[in-house]
Design a protein around this motif. Structure first.
Motif, mmCIF file in Angstrom:
data_model
loop_
_atom_site.group_PDB
_atom_site.id
_atom_site.type_symbol
_atom_site.label_atom_id
_atom_site.label_comp_id
_atom_site.label_asym_id
_atom_site.label_seq_id
_atom_site.Cartn_x
_atom_site.Cartn_y
_atom_site.Cartn_z
ATOM 1 N N LYS A 51 -5.770 -6.399 -0.631
ATOM 2 C CA LYS A 51 -5.391 -5.189 -1.360
ATOM 3 C C LYS A 51 -4.101 -4.552 -0.839
ATOM 4 C CE LYS A 51 -10.212 -4.106 -2.518
ATOM 5 N NZ LYS A 51 -11.308 -3.112 -2.380
ATOM 6 N N SER A 52 -3.325 -5.298 -0.076
ATOM 7 C CA SER A 52 -2.100 -4.753 0.513
ATOM 8 C C SER A 52 -1.148 -4.198 -0.536
ATOM 9 C CB SER A 52 -1.373 -5.826 1.336
ATOM 10 O OG SER A 52 -2.080 -6.152 2.497
ATOM 11 N N LEU A 53 -0.933 -4.952 -1.614
ATOM 12 C CA LEU A 53 0.000 -4.512 -2.647
ATOM 13 C C LEU A 53 -0.457 -3.196 -3.262
ATOM 14 C CD1 LEU A 53 2.537 -5.028 -4.273
ATOM 15 C CD2 LEU A 53 1.187 -6.431 -5.850
ATOM 16 N N SER A 54 -1.754 -3.056 -3.491
ATOM 17 C CA SER A 54 -2.301 -1.820 -4.049
ATOM 18 C C SER A 54 -2.085 -0.646 -3.098
ATOM 19 C CB SER A 54 -3.795 -1.995 -4.338
ATOM 20 O OG SER A 54 -4.363 -0.793 -4.791
ATOM 21 N N VAL A 55 -2.285 -0.891 -1.798
ATOM 22 C CA VAL A 55 -2.065 0.152 -0.785
ATOM 23 C C VAL A 55 -0.603 0.583 -0.794
ATOM 24 C CG1 VAL A 55 -2.068 0.670 1.691
ATOM 25 C CG2 VAL A 55 -3.972 -0.610 0.687
ATOM 26 N N ILE A 56 0.302 -0.380 -0.842
ATOM 27 C CA ILE A 56 1.742 -0.083 -0.852
ATOM 28 C C ILE A 56 2.109 0.742 -2.082
ATOM 29 C CG2 ILE A 56 4.058 -1.085 -1.008
ATOM 30 C CD1 ILE A 56 2.905 -3.534 0.535
ATOM 31 N N GLN A 57 1.610 0.335 -3.252
ATOM 32 C CA GLN A 57 1.947 1.034 -4.498
ATOM 33 C C GLN A 57 1.432 2.469 -4.493
ATOM 34 O OE1 GLN A 57 0.202 -1.757 -7.259
ATOM 35 N NE2 GLN A 57 2.133 -2.875 -7.545
ATOM 36 N N THR A 58 0.231 2.670 -3.959
ATOM 37 C CA THR A 58 -0.336 4.020 -3.874
ATOM 38 C C THR A 58 0.484 4.902 -2.940
ATOM 39 O OG1 THR A 58 -2.577 3.196 -4.324
ATOM 40 C CG2 THR A 58 -2.385 5.357 -3.263
ATOM 41 N N LEU A 59 0.841 4.357 -1.773
ATOM 42 C CA LEU A 59 1.617 5.131 -0.802
ATOM 43 C C LEU A 59 3.048 5.364 -1.272
ATOM 44 C CD1 LEU A 59 0.302 3.499 2.489
ATOM 45 C CD2 LEU A 59 -0.139 5.826 1.691
ATOM 46 N N GLN A 60 3.570 4.439 -2.058
ATOM 47 C CA GLN A 60 4.925 4.600 -2.581
ATOM 48 C C GLN A 60 4.999 5.811 -3.516
ATOM 49 O OE1 GLN A 60 6.466 1.291 -4.890
ATOM 50 N NE2 GLN A 60 8.576 1.744 -4.282
ATOM 51 N N LYS A 61 3.928 6.071 -4.253
ATOM 52 C CA LYS A 61 3.883 7.248 -5.122
ATOM 53 C C LYS A 61 3.865 8.530 -4.300
ATOM 54 C CE LYS A 61 1.421 4.828 -8.835
ATOM 55 N NZ LYS A 61 0.148 4.711 -9.584
ATOM 56 N N GLU A 62 3.169 8.482 -3.154
ATOM 57 C CA GLU A 62 3.077 9.655 -2.294
ATOM 58 C C GLU A 62 4.376 9.885 -1.523
ATOM 59 O OE1 GLU A 62 0.387 11.368 1.462
ATOM 60 O OE2 GLU A 62 -0.254 9.571 0.360
ATOM 61 N N PHE A 63 4.998 8.791 -1.079
ATOM 62 C CA PHE A 63 6.216 8.892 -0.269
ATOM 63 C C PHE A 63 7.399 8.284 -1.024
ATOM 64 C CE2 PHE A 63 2.695 8.454 2.892
ATOM 65 C CZ PHE A 63 2.801 9.715 3.475
ATOM 66 N N GLN A 64 7.728 8.885 -2.154
ATOM 67 C CA GLN A 64 8.770 8.325 -3.024
ATOM 68 C C GLN A 64 10.130 8.250 -2.343
ATOM 69 O OE1 GLN A 64 8.889 10.263 -6.858
ATOM 70 N NE2 GLN A 64 6.660 10.244 -7.080
ATOM 71 N N ASN A 65 10.428 9.217 -1.497
ATOM 72 C CA ASN A 65 11.729 9.237 -0.825
ATOM 73 C C ASN A 65 11.761 8.379 0.439
ATOM 74 O OD1 ASN A 65 12.792 11.060 -2.722
ATOM 75 N ND2 ASN A 65 11.942 12.811 -1.616
ATOM 76 N N LEU A 66 10.620 7.860 0.817
ATOM 77 C CA LEU A 66 10.536 7.068 2.049
ATOM 78 C C LEU A 66 10.481 5.576 1.782
ATOM 79 C CD1 LEU A 66 10.076 6.855 5.179
ATOM 80 C CD2 LEU A 66 7.608 7.029 4.672
ATOM 81 N N ILE A 67 9.636 5.151 0.859
ATOM 82 C CA ILE A 67 9.310 3.734 0.694
ATOM 83 C C ILE A 67 10.105 3.074 -0.428
ATOM 84 C CG2 ILE A 67 7.478 2.085 0.158
ATOM 85 C CD1 ILE A 67 5.482 4.057 1.357
ATOM 86 N N THR A 68 10.716 1.948 -0.092
ATOM 87 C CA THR A 68 11.348 1.074 -1.078
ATOM 88 C C THR A 68 10.743 -0.313 -0.921
ATOM 89 O OG1 THR A 68 13.437 2.293 -1.030
ATOM 90 C CG2 THR A 68 13.512 0.034 -1.858
ATOM 91 N N VAL A 69 10.315 -0.904 -2.024
ATOM 92 C CA VAL A 69 9.741 -2.252 -1.993
ATOM 93 C C VAL A 69 10.825 -3.273 -2.297
ATOM 94 C CG1 VAL A 69 8.076 -3.820 -3.057
ATOM 95 C CG2 VAL A 69 7.450 -1.426 -2.653
ATOM 96 N N ILE A 70 10.925 -4.271 -1.436
ATOM 97 C CA ILE A 70 11.868 -5.382 -1.625
ATOM 98 C C ILE A 70 11.086 -6.570 -2.165
ATOM 99 C CG2 ILE A 70 13.481 -6.942 -0.479
ATOM 100 C CD1 ILE A 70 14.474 -4.071 -0.597
ATOM 101 N N ASN A 71 11.456 -7.050 -3.335
ATOM 102 C CA ASN A 71 10.662 -8.089 -4.011
ATOM 103 C C ASN A 71 11.199 -9.500 -3.837
ATOM 104 O OD1 ASN A 71 8.689 -6.327 -5.233
ATOM 105 N ND2 ASN A 71 10.314 -5.613 -6.596
ATOM 106 N N GLU A 72 12.346 -9.660 -3.194
ATOM 107 C CA GLU A 72 12.918 -10.996 -3.021
ATOM 108 C C GLU A 72 12.911 -11.399 -1.551
ATOM 109 O OE1 GLU A 72 13.736 -13.042 -5.390
ATOM 110 O OE2 GLU A 72 13.390 -11.616 -7.016
ATOM 111 N N PRO A 73 12.671 -12.669 -1.253
ATOM 112 C CA PRO A 73 12.215 -13.716 -2.169
ATOM 113 C C PRO A 73 10.750 -13.514 -2.548
ATOM 114 C CG PRO A 73 12.222 -14.546 0.063
ATOM 115 C CD PRO A 73 12.800 -13.170 0.133
ATOM 116 N N LYS A 74 10.323 -14.084 -3.626
ATOM 117 C CA LYS A 74 8.953 -13.921 -4.096
ATOM 118 C C LYS A 74 8.019 -14.889 -3.357
ATOM 119 C CE LYS A 74 10.312 -12.401 -8.718
ATOM 120 N NZ LYS A 74 10.008 -10.992 -8.428
ATOM 121 N N GLY A 75 6.737 -14.516 -3.323
ATOM 122 C CA GLY A 75 5.728 -15.396 -2.746
ATOM 123 C C GLY A 75 5.653 -15.317 -1.235
ATOM 124 N N ASN A 76 4.872 -16.228 -0.677
ATOM 125 C CA ASN A 76 4.647 -16.271 0.766
ATOM 126 C C ASN A 76 5.655 -17.213 1.424
ATOM 127 O OD1 ASN A 76 2.904 -17.971 3.088
ATOM 128 N ND2 ASN A 76 2.750 -15.740 3.197
#
Length: 334
Positions: A51-76
């Motif tokens: 559930k890591s991605l869900s945790v990140i997305q929830t916290l990103q809403k709370e800390f909009q000015n703090l958290i930026t998600v980097i999506n590249e490269p994709k996968g593991n």
């Protein structure tokens, strides 16, 4: 960059860290720094299937000015390549870069202590600052022991010579200036990162060769120990075969990493004249073709060893070509 503000980028690679991730991010959000410090947390999810991605997305809403998600490269892609992508991402620009694990807890004054150290060091040279760590249990409670105690740190100057045969610097308690980051981008390839022990140990070795490392003699991180640590402070139970394989592979990997650094740097990037002669000792061993040449090379490397079991490494390196037992044997051009 925002005018007149010191930009701090915190780089975090996440893989199946849903149990601990929120506590770590909150400890970062609660850092006590002055108003002229702007903190950004850059998170790359390395293909987690919990559930890591869900945790990140929830916290990103709370800390909009703090958290930026980097999506590249994709996968593991694994921890080394994941941090490599964060360190080299053109989307991340800052004055200072801090590496962060997903499962630790930061002392509330960690950033303040590091930035104070950086302010007293030259910014035009590659600089790295690292600290001691509290060893913590699975609930992030301090055990009362420090990394310096269980790893038998000495007060010797931790320079390039020292680090060529030691993994002293722990990534989660390590930060670099932008000069060091730009040099890393210039000199380190993705293929090199795949082959070395870890991204943080290579980065520390590179800075030691071309700039300066500074140690904070205080713990700034609660280094949580649990069953899922990639690299932990508490030794795991190993079979005799595993212990033997590790004893052979460790010096081989150290030598491999030194040769990688030697291939990457040039005389005009060095801070002192002793670096290349030391590198040449490791290259001689790497290129040794028989027992006699290995013995001669190992004898010259032996004075660079400074731990309690260096006699064991001397025997293993003499009778076995240990670099052939590294997990990633790529070395680039010999």
């Amino acid at each position: 960059m925002t005018k007149n503000k010191i930009q701090v980028a915190i780089l975090m690679s996440v893989y199946n860290g849903d149990k601990f991730l929120e506590a770590q991010i909150r400890s970062i959000s609660e850092q006590r720094v002055s108003e002229n410090i702007q903190i950004k947390l850059y998170i790359r999810n390395d293909g987690s299937d919990d559930k890591s991605l869900s945790v990140i997305q929830t916290l990103q809403k709370e800390f909009q000015n703090l958290i930026t998600v980097i999506n590249e490269p994709k996968g593991n892609v694994g921890v080394k390549k994941s941090f490599f992508s964060l360190l080299t991402s053109p989307l991340i620009v800052a004055d200072y870069y801090f590496l962060s694990d997903q499962d630790d807890i930061w002392d509330e004054y960690k950033l303040n202590d590091f930035l104070k150290a950086f302010s007293e060091l030259p910014s035009d040279k590659p600089i790295g600052v690292y600290s001691d760590l509290w060893i913590a249990d699975k609930d992030a409670n301090s055990t009362g022991k420090k990394m310096s105690q269980i790893a038998h740190w000495k007060d010797d100057l931790v320079d390039f010579k020292f680090l060529t045969f030691d993994y002293r610097v722990t990534g989660c308690a390590f930060a670099i200036n932008n000069t060091a980051r730009l040099q890393f981008i210039k000199l380190v390839s993705k293929e090199m990162i795949e082959s070395v022990n870890m991204h943080d140990s290579l980065l520390a070795l590179l800075i030691a060769a071309t700039g300066r490392l500074y140690q904070l003699n205080k713990p700034t991180v609660y280094y949580r120990q649990h069953g899922g640590n990639v690299i932990g402070a508490v030794k795991k139970r190993e079979t005799i075969v595993q212990k033997i394989n590790k004893a052979i592979a460790v010096p081989g990997q150290l030598i491999h990493d030194n040769v990688c650094i030697g291939n990457a740097i040039s005389d005009d990037t060095l801070i002192n004249s002793e670096v290349m002669p030391i590198i040449s000792l490791y290259k001689d061993y790497y290129n040794a073709s028989n027992f006699i040449s290995r013995m001669h090379s190992t004898s010259k490397i032996y004075p660079l060893m400074h731990h309690r079991r260096r006699w064991l490494h001397f025997i293993l390196m003499t009778f076995i070509h240990t670099t052939e037992f590294t997990t990633q044997p790529w070395i680039g051009n010999k």
